[in-house]
Motif scaffolding. Sequence first.
Motif, PDB file in Angstrom:
ATOM      1  N   CYS A   1       0.796  -1.227   0.000  1.00  0.00           N
ATOM      2  CA  CYS A   1       0.000   0.000   0.000  1.00  0.00           C
ATOM      3  C   CYS A   1       0.823   1.268   0.000  1.00  0.00           C
ATOM      4  O   CYS A   1       0.306   2.337  -0.281  1.00  0.00           O
ATOM      5  N   VAL A   2       2.068   1.187   0.373  1.00  0.00           N
ATOM      6  CA  VAL A   2       2.898   2.388   0.373  1.00  0.00           C
ATOM      7  C   VAL A   2       4.122   2.132  -0.480  1.00  0.00           C
ATOM      8  O   VAL A   2       4.561   1.007  -0.640  1.00  0.00           O
ATOM      9  N   GLU A   3       4.681   3.173  -1.033  1.00  0.00           N
ATOM     10  CA  GLU A   3       5.885   3.023  -1.830  1.00  0.00           C
ATOM     11  C   GLU A   3       7.087   2.932  -0.892  1.00  0.00           C
ATOM     12  O   GLU A   3       7.324   3.809  -0.070  1.00  0.00           O
ATOM     13  N   ALA A   4       7.833   1.856  -1.035  1.00  0.00           N
ATOM     14  CA  ALA A   4       8.990   1.658  -0.173  1.00  0.00           C
ATOM     15  C   ALA A   4      10.064   2.688  -0.478  1.00  0.00           C
ATOM     16  O   ALA A   4      10.288   3.043  -1.627  1.00  0.00           O
ATOM     17  N   THR A   5      10.725   3.160   0.560  1.00  0.00           N
ATOM     18  CA  THR A   5      11.850   4.060   0.347  1.00  0.00           C
ATOM     19  C   THR A   5      13.092   3.229   0.091  1.00  0.00           C
ATOM     20  O   THR A   5      13.195   2.087   0.522  1.00  0.00           O
ATOM     21  N   THR A   6      14.040   3.792  -0.602  1.00  0.00           N
ATOM     22  CA  THR A   6      15.260   3.070  -0.933  1.00  0.00           C
ATOM     23  C   THR A   6      16.349   3.446   0.055  1.00  0.00           C
ATOM     24  O   THR A   6      16.671   4.612   0.220  1.00  0.00           O
TER      25      THR A   6
ATOM     26  N   PRO B   1       1.953   9.382   1.855  1.00  0.00           N
ATOM     27  CA  PRO B   1       2.244  10.301   0.740  1.00  0.00           C
ATOM     28  C   PRO B   1       1.484   9.900  -0.516  1.00  0.00           C
ATOM     29  O   PRO B   1       1.362   8.718  -0.832  1.00  0.00           O
ATOM     30  N   ASP B   2       0.984  10.894  -1.223  1.00  0.00           N
ATOM     31  CA  ASP B   2       0.276  10.643  -2.472  1.00  0.00           C
ATOM     32  C   ASP B   2       1.298  10.591  -3.606  1.00  0.00           C
ATOM     33  O   ASP B   2       1.974  11.592  -3.875  1.00  0.00           O
ATOM     34  N   PRO B   3       1.435   9.452  -4.294  1.00  0.00           N
ATOM     35  CA  PRO B   3       2.430   9.359  -5.374  1.00  0.00           C
ATOM     36  C   PRO B   3       2.051  10.144  -6.618  1.00  0.00           C
ATOM     37  O   PRO B   3       2.876  10.323  -7.518  1.00  0.00           O
ATOM     38  N   GLY B   4       0.788  10.621  -6.686  1.00  0.00           N
ATOM     39  CA  GLY B   4       0.348  11.297  -7.897  1.00  0.00           C
ATOM     40  C   GLY B   4       0.222  10.308  -9.051  1.00  0.00           C
ATOM     41  O   GLY B   4       0.223   9.092  -8.847  1.00  0.00           O
TER      42      GLY B   4
ATOM     43  N   TYR C   1       4.344   9.104 -14.661  1.00  0.00           N
ATOM     44  CA  TYR C   1       4.632   8.183 -15.753  1.00  0.00           C
ATOM     45  C   TYR C   1       5.544   7.069 -15.249  1.00  0.00           C
ATOM     46  O   TYR C   1       6.581   7.322 -14.634  1.00  0.00           O
ATOM     47  N   LEU C   2       5.135   5.837 -15.469  1.00  0.00           N
ATOM     48  CA  LEU C   2       5.846   4.659 -15.000  1.00  0.00           C
ATOM     49  C   LEU C   2       6.011   4.639 -13.483  1.00  0.00           C
ATOM     50  O   LEU C   2       6.950   4.029 -12.949  1.00  0.00           O
ATOM     51  N   GLY C   3       5.090   5.295 -12.767  1.00  0.00           N
ATOM     52  CA  GLY C   3       5.096   5.213 -11.312  1.00  0.00           C
ATOM     53  C   GLY C   3       4.649   3.830 -10.869  1.00  0.00           C
ATOM     54  O   GLY C   3       3.979   3.100 -11.603  1.00  0.00           O
ATOM     55  N   SER C   4       5.005   3.463  -9.646  1.00  0.00           N
ATOM     56  CA  SER C   4       4.656   2.122  -9.159  1.00  0.00           C
ATOM     57  C   SER C   4       3.250   2.059  -8.577  1.00  0.00           C
ATOM     58  O   SER C   4       2.645   0.986  -8.525  1.00  0.00           O
ATOM     59  N   HIS C   5       2.716   3.217  -8.134  1.00  0.00           N
ATOM     60  CA  HIS C   5       1.410   3.239  -7.487  1.00  0.00           C
ATOM     61  C   HIS C   5       0.537   4.342  -8.085  1.00  0.00           C
ATOM     62  O   HIS C   5       1.051   5.398  -8.466  1.00  0.00           O
ATOM     63  N   PRO C   6      -0.779   4.115  -8.142  1.00  0.00           N
ATOM     64  CA  PRO C   6      -1.693   5.144  -8.633  1.00  0.00           C
ATOM     65  C   PRO C   6      -1.967   6.189  -7.559  1.00  0.00           C
ATOM     66  O   PRO C   6      -1.607   5.999  -6.392  1.00  0.00           O
ATOM     67  N   PRO C   7      -2.615   7.299  -7.911  1.00  0.00           N
ATOM     68  CA  PRO C   7      -2.952   8.320  -6.908  1.00  0.00           C
ATOM     69  C   PRO C   7      -3.851   7.743  -5.811  1.00  0.00           C
ATOM     70  O   PRO C   7      -4.688   6.870  -6.072  1.00  0.00           O
ATOM     71  N   ASN C   8      -3.679   8.234  -4.605  1.00  0.00           N
ATOM     72  CA  ASN C   8      -4.485   7.746  -3.481  1.00  0.00           C
ATOM     73  C   ASN C   8      -5.975   7.946  -3.716  1.00  0.00           C
ATOM     74  O   ASN C   8      -6.794   7.106  -3.331  1.00  0.00           O
ATOM     75  N   ALA C   9      -6.362   9.058  -4.344  1.00  0.00           N
ATOM     76  CA  ALA C   9      -7.779   9.323  -4.597  1.00  0.00           C
ATOM     77  C   ALA C   9      -8.381   8.247  -5.493  1.00  0.00           C
ATOM     78  O   ALA C   9      -9.529   7.822  -5.289  1.00  0.00           O
ATOM     79  N   LYS C  10      -7.615   7.793  -6.484  1.00  0.00           N
ATOM     80  CA  LYS C  10      -8.092   6.743  -7.378  1.00  0.00           C
ATOM     81  C   LYS C  10      -8.271   5.434  -6.619  1.00  0.00           C
ATOM     82  O   LYS C  10      -9.238   4.691  -6.846  1.00  0.00           O
ATOM     83  N   ARG C  11      -7.366   5.157  -5.720  1.00  0.00           N
ATOM     84  CA  ARG C  11      -7.452   3.922  -4.942  1.00  0.00           C
ATOM     85  C   ARG C  11      -8.672   3.944  -4.029  1.00  0.00           C
ATOM     86  O   ARG C  11      -9.380   2.937  -3.898  1.00  0.00           O
ATOM     87  N   LEU C  12      -8.927   5.076  -3.414  1.00  0.00           N
ATOM     88  CA  LEU C  12     -10.118   5.208  -2.563  1.00  0.00           C
ATOM     89  C   LEU C  12     -11.392   5.039  -3.382  1.00  0.00           C
ATOM     90  O   LEU C  12     -12.371   4.431  -2.922  1.00  0.00           O
ATOM     91  N   GLN C  13     -11.392   5.566  -4.585  1.00  0.00           N
ATOM     92  CA  GLN C  13     -12.544   5.434  -5.468  1.00  0.00           C
ATOM     93  C   GLN C  13     -12.804   3.957  -5.794  1.00  0.00           C
ATOM     94  O   GLN C  13     -13.952   3.500  -5.780  1.00  0.00           O
ATOM     95  N   VAL C  14     -11.741   3.203  -6.069  1.00  0.00           N
ATOM     96  CA  VAL C  14     -11.879   1.789  -6.373  1.00  0.00           C
ATOM     97  C   VAL C  14     -12.435   1.023  -5.171  1.00  0.00           C
ATOM     98  O   VAL C  14     -13.284   0.136  -5.316  1.00  0.00           O
ATOM     99  N   VAL C  15     -11.986   1.375  -3.979  1.00  0.00           N
ATOM    100  CA  VAL C  15     -12.493   0.728  -2.767  1.00  0.00           C
ATOM    101  C   VAL C  15     -13.970   0.994  -2.598  1.00  0.00           C
ATOM    102  O   VAL C  15     -14.778   0.083  -2.322  1.00  0.00           O
ATOM    103  N   ARG C  16     -14.376   2.235  -2.774  1.00  0.00           N
ATOM    104  CA  ARG C  16     -15.807   2.576  -2.639  1.00  0.00           C
ATOM    105  C   ARG C  16     -16.648   1.825  -3.668  1.00  0.00           C
ATOM    106  O   ARG C  16     -17.750   1.352  -3.371  1.00  0.00           O
ATOM    107  N   GLN C  17     -16.133   1.712  -4.899  1.00  0.00           N
ATOM    108  CA  GLN C  17     -16.864   0.987  -5.946  1.00  0.00           C
ATOM    109  C   GLN C  17     -16.993  -0.485  -5.586  1.00  0.00           C
ATOM    110  O   GLN C  17     -18.048  -1.096  -5.805  1.00  0.00           O
ATOM    111  N   ALA C  18     -15.917  -1.075  -5.044  1.00  0.00           N
ATOM    112  CA  ALA C  18     -15.961  -2.490  -4.667  1.00  0.00           C
ATOM    113  C   ALA C  18     -16.947  -2.724  -3.530  1.00  0.00           C
ATOM    114  O   ALA C  18     -17.684  -3.725  -3.522  1.00  0.00           O
ATOM    115  N   VAL C  19     -16.975  -1.802  -2.569  1.00  0.00           N
ATOM    116  CA  VAL C  19     -17.908  -1.924  -1.443  1.00  0.00           C
ATOM    117  C   VAL C  19     -19.354  -1.835  -1.942  1.00  0.00           C
ATOM    118  O   VAL C  19     -20.238  -2.570  -1.472  1.00  0.00           O
ATOM    119  N   SER C  20     -19.599  -0.948  -2.905  1.00  0.00           N
ATOM    120  CA  SER C  20     -20.968  -0.769  -3.406  1.00  0.00           C
ATOM    121  C   SER C  20     -21.493  -2.033  -4.083  1.00  0.00           C
ATOM    122  O   SER C  20     -22.706  -2.229  -4.194  1.00  0.00           O
TER     123      SER C  20
END
Length: 233
Positions: free
Chosen positions: A11-16, A206-209, A212-231
Amino acid sequence: MLVAALAVTGCVEATTEKPAEKDSVPPPVPVSAFAASNNSKIQDFLAVVRRMEPVARRECRRRAITAKCNFTILIDNRKKQPANAFQALDDKDQPVIVFTRALIQETRNQDELAFVLGHEVAHHILEHISKTRDSALEGFLVGGLQAAVKGGDAKAIERAEQRSAFIGIRKYSKQYELEADALGTVITAHSGYNPLRGAQYFHRIPDPGDKYLGSHPPNAKRLQVVRQAVSKL
């Protein structure tokens, strides 16, 4: 590059950080070793694991193409490790899920712990490691071939292979995170926890935004997917 595809961060981007000497890095510890811990957060995590393990195993056997569903859940007890959770495979291709102690301490309730665990379980059920590995290998081979056709020398070919393998690793990374959020929501709910409450963890990391070629999507998008799955539950 191909080795990097063998672990999927959670759920979080690991620091190096600078890697320690191999012999000095203690291995993660099985959750059973913490049964006598007087740390309330650790006890919360143990309670979540006890409740979710049979649900995760059942969901894995029901959905997975290959029923390798004997989950091993470990805690990285090193104090300086950043908050993170990830899923990997052992030498028998059985799923291993590791939580750092920092992530366990950072959560506010069992629902958040359950949501992160459900997310990592979902990565395995959806076979994201093998899919990422295949994508990395395809990029590696295609990149090297293209460089060779263009007349590149050995170093140019190697650079092209590494660059294309990295693109292969990241090509579907955001999509896989969202898929794991959706299925993780279902697993969390079926275990008796509240995935909407659990996903509140996204508000504090932290929100990764949408890089391009990021490892994680924006937090807002992830929350939206969770709400859709719950519905849909």
